[in-house]
Design an enzyme around this catalytic site. Structure first.
Site, mmCIF file in Angstrom:
data_model
loop_
_atom_site.group_PDB
_atom_site.id
_atom_site.type_symbol
_atom_site.label_atom_id
_atom_site.label_comp_id
_atom_site.label_asym_id
_atom_site.label_seq_id
_atom_site.Cartn_x
_atom_site.Cartn_y
_atom_site.Cartn_z
ATOM 1 N N ASP A 162 -4.103 -0.631 0.846
ATOM 2 C CA ASP A 162 -4.752 -1.570 1.759
ATOM 3 C C ASP A 162 -5.498 -0.819 2.857
ATOM 4 O O ASP A 162 -4.956 0.099 3.477
ATOM 5 C CB ASP A 162 -3.708 -2.489 2.399
ATOM 6 C CG ASP A 162 -3.027 -3.394 1.390
ATOM 7 O OD1 ASP A 162 -3.656 -3.709 0.360
ATOM 8 O OD2 ASP A 162 -1.864 -3.785 1.634
ATOM 9 N N GLY A 169 2.736 -5.904 -6.929
ATOM 10 C CA GLY A 169 3.840 -5.331 -7.677
ATOM 11 C C GLY A 169 4.623 -4.326 -6.861
ATOM 12 O O GLY A 169 5.858 -4.411 -6.749
ATOM 13 N N ALA A 170 3.916 -3.373 -6.266
ATOM 14 C CA ALA A 170 4.583 -2.332 -5.498
ATOM 15 C C ALA A 170 5.248 -2.901 -4.246
ATOM 16 O O ALA A 170 6.353 -2.481 -3.873
ATOM 17 C CB ALA A 170 3.583 -1.242 -5.123
ATOM 18 N N ASP A 227 4.992 -11.471 -0.835
ATOM 19 C CA ASP A 227 5.662 -10.436 -1.621
ATOM 20 C C ASP A 227 7.078 -10.186 -1.094
ATOM 21 O O ASP A 227 8.013 -9.992 -1.869
ATOM 22 C CB ASP A 227 4.862 -9.129 -1.577
ATOM 23 C CG ASP A 227 3.500 -9.281 -2.225
ATOM 24 O OD1 ASP A 227 3.357 -10.122 -3.127
ATOM 25 O OD2 ASP A 227 2.569 -8.568 -1.819
#
Length: 331
Positions: A15, A43-44, A266
């Site tokens: 990012d 995902g991470a 997330d």
């Protein structure tokens, strides 16, 4: 109880974050505030959140041979994630994003994000073929939609064949096949993604949520074959419609000033996945996830803002006086 083993197959995104007091209009240039970089990707992010909460996490995803990739692997390793199955693309760069945060005085921070997928979209069926048998080693598989849809469909089918539960965080919004939906144990869109899938808007203002609309949206998703449906509602909290135990609603933690909402979803999905893997009740799992996400929006950056188990426990004790049984996460 043994420490839950969770497999994440998903994206890595570096990012690049710019702050401004006003979003520029078309053709307009404005002077911004600050610039920073932070490792992320749905995902991470979810993998790091689960690892910081104490789960045994393995990450599968694809990076480029570049400094962004190196930094993201380093962050995953520091969180305790098993990175031995991370893949590399010899031509494409690691995924990255451009994030603009509008920080108007006295107002909640809002964001706009452009994701540049890079190596995330070059994962092949051959890359993940090893999971066909190995996937049986895990208690839960977590997927998102920042990698090729065919890979999500393949991994979900592998898990389904082995009887391993699958959580799909259906973000960013994309059409989903009936076959993929039938292989899911849990789906976790936000309210906008749920609207894209079933055409039902869930209205809410302050603490009030239109539960009839929420129930209609979750029922429409369950009718597509998903056993359990979780819809996050931003500041209004989240609703979970389960296969056997009915519907649960959990409001957000109160009096939280959002500094950077980038990884809130997330963080919520990661914490929810941990709670479900530990076998907690739905009410305390939702409360755990909401308070984890509240801590996340209170700090800058995606991965840097994801809290540890100790911070979440302290926050829950302070706000609710109750902490779920986390002994398996400390094994």
């Amino acid at each position: 109880m043994a420490k839950p083993k969770i497999l994440v197959v998903g994206s890595f995104v570096m990012d690049q974050i710019a702050t401004t007091e006003v979003f520029p209009r078309e053709g307009q240039t404005v002077l911004g505030g600050t610039f920073s970089k932070a490792p992320g990707g749905k995902g991470a992010n979810q993998a790091v959140q689960m690892a910081r909460l104490g789960a045994d996490v393995t990450m599968v995803g694809k990076l480029g041979h570049d400094s962004n990739g190196e930094d993201m692997v380093k962050t995953c390793k520091e969180a305790g994630i098993n990175t031995e199955y991370i893949l590399y693309d010899d031509k494409l760069p690691s995924g990255c994003s451009v994030i603009i945060l509008e920080e108007a005085p006295g107002k909640q921070t809002v964001n706009r994000i452009i994701v540049l997928s890079g190596s995330n979209m070059s994962i092949t069926a051959e890359d993940v073929a090893f999971l066909k048998e190995k996937i049986a080693d895990y208690d839960l598989v977590v997927l998102q939609l920042e990698i090729p849809m065919e890979i999500n469909e393949l991994v979900a089918s592998y898990a389904y064949e082995k009887g391993v539960p699958v959580m799909l965080n259906s973000a960013p919004s994309a059409p989903l096949s009936d076959e993929l939906l039938s292989h899911l144990t849990y789906i976790s869109p936000n309210e906008h993604e749920a609207y894209d899938m079933v055409g039902i808007r869930i209205s809410h203002e302050g603490k009030g949520v239109n539960m009839e609309e929420a129930k209609a949206a979750t029922a429409a998703l369950k009718a597509k074959g998903v056993k359990n449906v979780l819809i996050t509602l931003g500041e209004a909290g989240a609703i979970l419609d389960t296969e056997k135990d009915g519907i649960f609603y959990s409001p957000c933690a109160e009096n939280i000033m959002a500094v950077d909402p980038t990884a809130a979803g997330d963080s919520f999905v990661g914490a929810l996945s941990v709670g479900l893997s530990c076998g907690w009740g739905y009410d305390e799992t939702l409360k755990f996830a909401n308070h984890t996400a509240a801590l996340t929006v209170s700090a800058m950056g995606a991965m840097p803002s994801l809290p540890t188990l100790e911070k979440v426990e302290s926050f829950l004790q302070e706000r609710t006086g109750h902490v779920p049984d986390t002994s398996a996460l400390k094994a």
